[in-house]
Write a protein that holds these residues in place. Structure first.
Motif, mmCIF file in Angstrom:
data_model
loop_
_atom_site.group_PDB
_atom_site.id
_atom_site.type_symbol
_atom_site.label_atom_id
_atom_site.label_comp_id
_atom_site.label_asym_id
_atom_site.label_seq_id
_atom_site.Cartn_x
_atom_site.Cartn_y
_atom_site.Cartn_z
ATOM 1 N N PHE A 48 -25.508 -75.837 80.145
ATOM 2 C CA PHE A 48 -25.690 -77.122 80.938
ATOM 3 C C PHE A 48 -24.459 -77.634 80.852
ATOM 4 O O PHE A 48 -23.727 -77.940 80.116
ATOM 5 N N ASP A 49 -24.174 -78.069 82.146
ATOM 6 C CA ASP A 49 -22.870 -79.207 82.451
ATOM 7 C C ASP A 49 -23.350 -80.106 83.486
ATOM 8 O O ASP A 49 -23.606 -79.733 84.674
ATOM 9 N N LEU A 53 -24.517 -79.698 87.664
ATOM 10 C CA LEU A 53 -25.659 -80.257 88.137
ATOM 11 C C LEU A 53 -25.305 -81.292 89.136
ATOM 12 O O LEU A 53 -26.078 -81.276 90.332
ATOM 13 N N VAL A 61 -31.003 -71.475 87.760
ATOM 14 C CA VAL A 61 -31.904 -72.416 87.367
ATOM 15 C C VAL A 61 -32.969 -72.734 88.536
ATOM 16 O O VAL A 61 -33.936 -72.985 88.336
ATOM 17 N N ASN A 91 -31.192 -75.071 75.732
ATOM 18 C CA ASN A 91 -30.088 -75.140 77.126
ATOM 19 C C ASN A 91 -30.998 -75.122 78.585
ATOM 20 O O ASN A 91 -31.067 -75.836 79.537
ATOM 21 N N ASP A 94 -33.191 -78.005 79.080
ATOM 22 C CA ASP A 94 -32.420 -79.060 79.612
ATOM 23 C C ASP A 94 -32.047 -79.112 81.092
ATOM 24 O O ASP A 94 -32.412 -79.899 81.827
ATOM 25 N N TRP A 95 -31.900 -77.816 81.449
ATOM 26 C CA TRP A 95 -31.567 -77.211 83.011
ATOM 27 C C TRP A 95 -32.938 -78.000 83.593
ATOM 28 O O TRP A 95 -32.914 -78.542 84.661
ATOM 29 N N ARG A 98 -34.336 -82.016 84.505
ATOM 30 C CA ARG A 98 -33.570 -82.661 85.500
ATOM 31 C C ARG A 98 -34.362 -83.157 86.648
ATOM 32 O O ARG A 98 -34.840 -81.995 87.412
#
Ligand SMILES: Cc1cc2nc3c(=O)[nH]c(=O)nc-3n(C[C@H](O)[C@H](O)[C@H](O)COP(=O)(O)O)c2cc1C
Length: 189
Positions: A48-49, A53, A61, A91, A94-95, A98
């Motif tokens: 994740f970054d 994103l 993703v 991770n 988290d993706w 969003r």
């Protein structure tokens, strides 16, 4: 007779000989008649970054999010790493988490953990439940399934050799199917 469901199986271990993958396949085989389980492939999801994103969701993703959105429910079967959620699984969550259209919101989720130790991943279950709470997932509460001493409960070919494990997993899969129906009714569907 419960309506057939399409369940997405998400294994928190990427290991080829994963005991959690064996447990996930056991759950897939013990679902009520007519239900099917698809195994999520997620090895290609990047770290994740938020800068990435900001440029748009990576294809891997997007695919995972679409598969979650299309499923009637998600079964997460995961090991415990250092008393908590494996980093790669966190991770991935988290993706997925969003955006207002994130697919875990309102999604029925069930959790199974398997570990080499005696408590079967009890600590990761509660960390994972906490994270699922924040993403508004509809997590099945009971029956909980913790598969402790997992190496003694599966043969090398993945067959489960422990009658109690089979009994608990079958009961959870029936409850998960019923839970999906309840969530659907709550949503007015
Ligand atoms: C990085 C790491 C951390 C671990 N931490 C725990 C732990 O906190 N609790 C536990 O019961 N087992 C722990 N284990 C052992 C796992 O339960 C065991 O390796 C298990 O087989 C992993 O699941 P898998 O077979 O699905 O890959 C850990 C293993 C690794 C690789």
């Amino acid at each position: 007779m419960t309506a057939p469901k399409r369940i997405l199986g998400l294994c928190g271990s990427l290991r080829r000989g994963s005991l959690n993958l064996m447990a996930m396949r056991l759950a897939g085989a013990l679902m009520p008649a007519g239900s099917t389980m698809e195994e999520l492939a997620w090895r290609d999801v990047p770290a994740f970054d938020a800068d990435v994103l900001a440029q748009g969701l990576p294809d891997a993703v997007k695919r995972v999010r679409d598969q979650i959105a299309a499923a009637d429910g998600v079964l997460i079967v995961t090991p415990e790493y250092n008393f908590s959620i494996p980093g790669m699984l966190k991770n991935l969550i988290d993706w997925v988490s969003r955006g207002d259209d994130q697919p875990l919101a309102g999604k029925p989720v069930a959790i199974i953990t398997a570990s080499g130790g005696p408590v079967g991943g009890a600590r990761v279950q509660y960390d994972l439940r906490k994270v699922m709470l924040f993403v508004n997932a509809m997590v099945l509460v009971k029956p909980e399934v913790f598969i402790g001493m997992a190496p003694t409960k599966f043969a090398a070919d993945g067959t489960c050799t422990d009658e109690n494990t089979i009994k608990f997993v079958r009961a959870q899969m029936q409850s998960f199917s019923d839970w999906i129906d309840s969530v659907r009714r709550m949503k007015g569907g």
